[in-house]
Write a protein that holds these residues in place. Sequence first.
Motif, PDB file in Angstrom:
ATOM      1  N   GLU A 158       0.984  -1.608   0.552  1.00  0.00           N
ATOM      2  CA  GLU A 158       0.335   0.126  -0.354  1.00  0.00           C
ATOM      3  C   GLU A 158       0.438   1.576  -0.005  1.00  0.00           C
ATOM      4  O   GLU A 158       0.287   2.278   0.179  1.00  0.00           O
ATOM      5  N   ASP A 159       2.311   1.118  -0.060  1.00  0.00           N
ATOM      6  CA  ASP A 159       2.879   2.300   0.172  1.00  0.00           C
ATOM      7  C   ASP A 159       3.313   2.430  -1.645  1.00  0.00           C
ATOM      8  O   ASP A 159       3.842   3.200  -1.501  1.00  0.00           O
ATOM      9  N   THR A 160       3.101   1.886  -2.384  1.00  0.00           N
ATOM     10  CA  THR A 160       3.043   2.210  -3.843  1.00  0.00           C
ATOM     11  C   THR A 160       2.187   3.349  -4.466  1.00  0.00           C
ATOM     12  O   THR A 160       1.001   3.437  -4.582  1.00  0.00           O
ATOM     13  N   ALA A 161       3.066   3.530  -4.787  1.00  0.00           N
ATOM     14  CA  ALA A 161       2.626   5.077  -5.515  1.00  0.00           C
ATOM     15  C   ALA A 161       4.389   6.082  -5.880  1.00  0.00           C
ATOM     16  O   ALA A 161       5.222   6.181  -5.640  1.00  0.00           O
ATOM     17  N   VAL A 162       3.376   7.334  -6.608  1.00  0.00           N
ATOM     18  CA  VAL A 162       4.795   8.092  -7.089  1.00  0.00           C
ATOM     19  C   VAL A 162       4.567   9.342  -5.902  1.00  0.00           C
ATOM     20  O   VAL A 162       3.396  10.138  -4.787  1.00  0.00           O
ATOM     21  N   TYR A 163       5.994   9.043  -5.553  1.00  0.00           N
ATOM     22  CA  TYR A 163       6.391  10.146  -4.349  1.00  0.00           C
ATOM     23  C   TYR A 163       6.404  11.136  -4.890  1.00  0.00           C
ATOM     24  O   TYR A 163       7.459  11.469  -5.755  1.00  0.00           O
ATOM     25  N   TYR A 164       6.364  13.149  -4.137  1.00  0.00           N
ATOM     26  CA  TYR A 164       6.719  13.537  -4.645  1.00  0.00           C
ATOM     27  C   TYR A 164       7.142  14.560  -3.721  1.00  0.00           C
ATOM     28  O   TYR A 164       6.935  14.742  -2.890  1.00  0.00           O
ATOM     29  N   CYS A 165       8.643  15.426  -4.243  1.00  0.00           N
ATOM     30  CA  CYS A 165       9.124  16.851  -3.394  1.00  0.00           C
ATOM     31  C   CYS A 165       8.449  17.979  -2.944  1.00  0.00           C
ATOM     32  O   CYS A 165       8.250  18.110  -3.919  1.00  0.00           O
ATOM     33  N   ASN A 166       7.969  18.440  -2.205  1.00  0.00           N
ATOM     34  CA  ASN A 166       7.538  19.474  -1.889  1.00  0.00           C
ATOM     35  C   ASN A 166       8.447  20.414  -1.554  1.00  0.00           C
ATOM     36  O   ASN A 166       8.213  20.365   0.169  1.00  0.00           O
ATOM     37  N   PHE A 167       8.453  21.781  -1.568  1.00  0.00           N
ATOM     38  CA  PHE A 167       9.168  23.072  -0.576  1.00  0.00           C
ATOM     39  C   PHE A 167       8.088  24.385  -0.559  1.00  0.00           C
ATOM     40  O   PHE A 167       7.578  25.189  -1.626  1.00  0.00           O
ATOM     41  N   LYS A 168       7.752  24.629   0.232  1.00  0.00           N
ATOM     42  CA  LYS A 168       6.525  26.191   0.928  1.00  0.00           C
ATOM     43  C   LYS A 168       7.256  26.733   1.340  1.00  0.00           C
ATOM     44  O   LYS A 168       8.426  26.618   2.813  1.00  0.00           O
ATOM     45  N   SER A 169       7.041  28.241   1.414  1.00  0.00           N
ATOM     46  CA  SER A 169       7.777  29.339   2.441  1.00  0.00           C
ATOM     47  C   SER A 169       7.127  30.445   2.004  1.00  0.00           C
ATOM     48  O   SER A 169       6.448  30.347   1.298  1.00  0.00           O
ATOM     49  N   ILE A 170       6.748  31.454   3.052  1.00  0.00           N
ATOM     50  CA  ILE A 170       6.397  32.849   3.181  1.00  0.00           C
ATOM     51  C   ILE A 170       7.199  33.566   3.559  1.00  0.00           C
ATOM     52  O   ILE A 170       8.194  33.967   4.219  1.00  0.00           O
ATOM     53  N   SER A 171       7.830  34.530   2.022  1.00  0.00           N
ATOM     54  CA  SER A 171       8.593  35.613   2.164  1.00  0.00           C
ATOM     55  C   SER A 171       8.688  36.092   3.523  1.00  0.00           C
ATOM     56  O   SER A 171       7.488  37.345   3.680  1.00  0.00           O
ATOM     57  N   PRO A 172       9.438  36.773   3.915  1.00  0.00           N
ATOM     58  CA  PRO A 172       9.112  37.477   5.697  1.00  0.00           C
ATOM     59  C   PRO A 172       8.592  39.038   5.215  1.00  0.00           C
ATOM     60  O   PRO A 172       8.787  39.946   6.027  1.00  0.00           O
ATOM     61  N   LEU A 173       9.621  39.367   3.708  1.00  0.00           N
ATOM     62  CA  LEU A 173       9.234  40.713   3.716  1.00  0.00           C
ATOM     63  C   LEU A 173       8.472  41.386   2.496  1.00  0.00           C
ATOM     64  O   LEU A 173       7.781  42.394   3.106  1.00  0.00           O
ATOM     65  N   THR A 174       8.277  40.391   1.405  1.00  0.00           N
ATOM     66  CA  THR A 174       7.356  40.618   1.028  1.00  0.00           C
ATOM     67  C   THR A 174       5.668  39.659   1.040  1.00  0.00           C
ATOM     68  O   THR A 174       4.624  40.388   0.022  1.00  0.00           O
ATOM     69  N   ASP A 209       5.727  27.536  -3.706  1.00  0.00           N
ATOM     70  CA  ASP A 209       5.103  26.726  -3.650  1.00  0.00           C
ATOM     71  C   ASP A 209       5.666  25.682  -4.825  1.00  0.00           C
ATOM     72  O   ASP A 209       5.573  25.914  -6.080  1.00  0.00           O
ATOM     73  N   TYR A 210       6.603  24.935  -4.540  1.00  0.00           N
ATOM     74  CA  TYR A 210       7.515  24.362  -5.652  1.00  0.00           C
ATOM     75  C   TYR A 210       7.526  23.010  -5.154  1.00  0.00           C
ATOM     76  O   TYR A 210       7.355  21.859  -4.311  1.00  0.00           O
ATOM     77  N   TRP A 211       7.259  22.287  -7.087  1.00  0.00           N
ATOM     78  CA  TRP A 211       7.604  20.883  -6.348  1.00  0.00           C
ATOM     79  C   TRP A 211       8.164  20.243  -7.097  1.00  0.00           C
ATOM     80  O   TRP A 211       8.837  20.682  -8.501  1.00  0.00           O
ATOM     81  N   GLY A 212       8.407  18.696  -7.433  1.00  0.00           N
ATOM     82  CA  GLY A 212       9.941  17.977  -7.868  1.00  0.00           C
ATOM     83  C   GLY A 212       8.894  17.529  -8.928  1.00  0.00           C
ATOM     84  O   GLY A 212       7.594  17.294  -9.081  1.00  0.00           O
ATOM     85  N   GLN A 213       9.420  16.158  -9.748  1.00  0.00           N
ATOM     86  CA  GLN A 213       9.645  15.330 -11.115  1.00  0.00           C
ATOM     87  C   GLN A 213       7.767  14.188 -10.257  1.00  0.00           C
ATOM     88  O   GLN A 213       7.578  13.754 -10.686  1.00  0.00           O
ATOM     89  N   GLY A 214       8.868  13.911  -9.430  1.00  0.00           N
ATOM     90  CA  GLY A 214       7.762  12.436  -9.164  1.00  0.00           C
ATOM     91  C   GLY A 214       8.603  11.492  -9.491  1.00  0.00           C
ATOM     92  O   GLY A 214       9.745  11.069 -10.147  1.00  0.00           O
ATOM     93  N   THR A 215       8.799  10.787  -8.226  1.00  0.00           N
ATOM     94  CA  THR A 215       9.290   9.865  -8.801  1.00  0.00           C
ATOM     95  C   THR A 215       8.995   8.224  -8.228  1.00  0.00           C
ATOM     96  O   THR A 215       8.236   8.068  -6.935  1.00  0.00           O
ATOM     97  N   GLN A 216       8.665   7.059  -8.941  1.00  0.00           N
ATOM     98  CA  GLN A 216       8.309   5.667  -8.147  1.00  0.00           C
ATOM     99  C   GLN A 216       8.473   4.955  -7.512  1.00  0.00           C
ATOM    100  O   GLN A 216       9.708   4.204  -7.799  1.00  0.00           O
ATOM    101  N   VAL A 217       7.764   4.178  -6.889  1.00  0.00           N
ATOM    102  CA  VAL A 217       8.007   2.988  -5.524  1.00  0.00           C
ATOM    103  C   VAL A 217       7.223   2.302  -6.177  1.00  0.00           C
ATOM    104  O   VAL A 217       5.915   2.379  -5.491  1.00  0.00           O
ATOM    105  N   THR A 218       7.118   1.558  -6.584  1.00  0.00           N
ATOM    106  CA  THR A 218       6.172   0.135  -6.131  1.00  0.00           C
ATOM    107  C   THR A 218       7.237  -1.385  -5.176  1.00  0.00           C
ATOM    108  O   THR A 218       7.619  -1.240  -5.276  1.00  0.00           O
ATOM    109  N   VAL A 219       5.904  -1.730  -5.004  1.00  0.00           N
ATOM    110  CA  VAL A 219       6.090  -2.329  -3.168  1.00  0.00           C
ATOM    111  C   VAL A 219       5.484  -3.296  -4.104  1.00  0.00           C
ATOM    112  O   VAL A 219       4.242  -3.913  -3.655  1.00  0.00           O
ATOM    113  N   SER A 220       6.319  -4.371  -4.172  1.00  0.00           N
ATOM    114  CA  SER A 220       5.938  -5.922  -4.834  1.00  0.00           C
ATOM    115  C   SER A 220       6.661  -6.795  -4.768  1.00  0.00           C
ATOM    116  O   SER A 220       8.048  -7.078  -5.086  1.00  0.00           O
ATOM    117  N   SER A 221       5.832  -8.170  -4.893  1.00  0.00           N
ATOM    118  CA  SER A 221       6.282  -9.658  -4.916  1.00  0.00           C
ATOM    119  C   SER A 221       6.779 -10.099  -5.887  1.00  0.00           C
ATOM    120  O   SER A 221       7.112 -11.371  -5.650  1.00  0.00           O
TER     121      SER A 221
END
Length: 121
Positions: free
Chosen positions: A88-104, A109-121
Amino acid sequence: QVQLAESGGGLVQPGGSLRLSCAASGSIFSFGVTGWYRQAPAKQRELVADINRGGSTNYADSVKGRFTITRDNAKNTVYLQMNSLKPEDTAVYYCNFKSISPLTSRRYDYWGQGTQVTVSS
């Protein structure tokens, strides 16, 4: 423009381990929240784990005790160590970065392209 690049996905047997990496194009991770999300077929994208600027971590209940998120500021990389993997962990895994500028108050909000994880026998 920040770029995030995931790596480390693949096919693994149930009970196995994988380590995902998310490399950023700049030194950003200590300035916001970095998270790993996943999306399985026909399911909504969900948060798996995140780490904030102070280093505090947060995990989905389904992965607590099995997954660990860490950050290496010197390498501009965030990792997701995944142990005791289940089908059930099988999925495309994405990295994400979120931030708010303290000045402005501009939101980032940035995303990566994803990487496939498949758990199967």
